[in-house]
Scaffold this active site. Structure first.
Site, PDB file in Angstrom:
ATOM      1  N   TYR A  73       0.971  -1.192   0.112  1.00 43.79           N
ATOM      2  CA  TYR A  73       0.099  -0.356  -0.031  1.00 43.79           C
ATOM      3  C   TYR A  73       1.257   1.198   0.132  1.00 43.79           C
ATOM      4  O   TYR A  73       1.573   1.381   0.804  1.00 43.79           O
ATOM      5  CB  TYR A  73      -0.985   0.088   0.782  1.00 43.79           C
ATOM      6  CG  TYR A  73      -2.068  -1.487   1.427  1.00 43.79           C
ATOM      7  CD1 TYR A  73      -2.699  -1.459   0.855  1.00 43.79           C
ATOM      8  CD2 TYR A  73      -2.123  -2.148   2.489  1.00 43.79           C
ATOM      9  CE1 TYR A  73      -3.871  -2.293   0.258  1.00 43.79           C
ATOM     10  CE2 TYR A  73      -3.035  -3.021   2.246  1.00 43.79           C
ATOM     11  CZ  TYR A  73      -3.680  -3.425   1.272  1.00 43.79           C
ATOM     12  OH  TYR A  73      -4.691  -4.306   1.443  1.00 43.79           O
TER      13      TYR A  73
ATOM     14  N   HIS B 187      -8.749 -11.346  -8.294  1.00 45.19           N
ATOM     15  CA  HIS B 187      -8.170 -10.894  -7.424  1.00 45.19           C
ATOM     16  C   HIS B 187      -9.232 -10.141  -6.313  1.00 45.19           C
ATOM     17  O   HIS B 187     -10.753 -10.380  -7.287  1.00 45.19           O
ATOM     18  CB  HIS B 187      -7.446  -9.418  -7.954  1.00 45.19           C
ATOM     19  CG  HIS B 187      -6.580  -8.623  -7.030  1.00 45.19           C
ATOM     20  ND1 HIS B 187      -7.153  -7.640  -6.433  1.00 45.19           N
ATOM     21  CD2 HIS B 187      -5.456  -9.220  -7.096  1.00 45.19           C
ATOM     22  CE1 HIS B 187      -6.340  -7.592  -5.178  1.00 45.19           C
ATOM     23  NE2 HIS B 187      -4.988  -8.049  -5.562  1.00 45.19           N
TER      24      HIS B 187
END
Length: 223
Positions: A68, A188
């Site tokens: 992230y 995903h």
């Protein structure tokens, strides 16, 4: 670079630290530091996945893409965020699938450390990122390193369960000897693709079935 890594992993990967691609990673990170760029996760957490999941306890690999890139989010474990940080959308969808699959209540934390401590290697293919610039370190050599990690696991271990979510992760299937290991593939968990095969994949219950068949303790997915 003095790599701070759990001893089992450090021995397994010793030769990788001397290869040109790894030296390139080190040089790039030093340049970034010299220019005062903000890099996530913080230096001591770059190899957090290896330090929280010792090699001799490895059971499962969950492969992410890169960390992230927002402040305070990345802590070296794929898909995970520290306590008190809002779970990002992909992680929210992982929790939704866990709820549907095994009835797990949606947790208040996005910190997946308890999984890592039970033998789930939360591995990103790229281990660092520049702040607010997704995939900014995708071509500095990390990919070669983590491909080597997957190959070494495949060669040296047996019965590991690899959870490959999304096209990027699916491409890593070629590195895994499926005569010795298990590969579970799905879309995903991102909001863009979770409806295309991640929801309903039941990877968490399937993982525990495969572990039980091997006489191993299942993963307690509760956080």
């Amino acid at each position: 670079m003095n790599v701070q890594m759990e001893e089992g992993w450090k021995q397994l990967l010793a030769k990788e630290f001397e290869k040109p691609f790894f030296l390139q990673v080190v040089a790039h990170l030093r340049t970034e530091k010299a220019t005062k760029a903000i890099i996530y996760p913080p230096g001591p957490l770059i190899f957090n996945a290896f330090n929280t999941t010792p090699l001799n306890r490895l059971k499962v690999v969950i492969l992410g893409q890169d960390p992230y890139h927002g402040p305070g989010q990345a802590h070296g474990l794929s898909f995970s965020v520290p306590d008190l940080v809002k779970p990002p959308p992909s992680l929210v969808n992982i929790f939704k699938e866990l709820h549907k699959d095994i009835g797990m209540p949606i947790p208040s934390t996005g910190n997946l450390l308890p999984w890592a401590q039970q033998g789930v290697l939360l591995l990103n293919a790229v281990l660092t990122v520049r702040a607010n610039e997704p995939a900014s370190h995708a071509k500095i050599g990390w990919m070669e390193f983590t491909d080597s990690v997957i190959r070494k696991i495949s060669q040296e271990k047996t019965g590991i369960i690899f959870l490959l979510w999304g096209k990027f992760a699916h491409e890593k299937q070629a590195l895994i000897d499926e005569t010795k290991h298990y590969v579970l593939k799905a879309a995903h968990p991102s909001p863009f693709s979770a409806d295309k095969g991640f929801f309903g994949c039941k990877h968490f219950s399937k993982t525990n079935e495969l572990l039980t068949q091997q006489g191993l303790d299942p993963i307690d997915w509760l956080l």
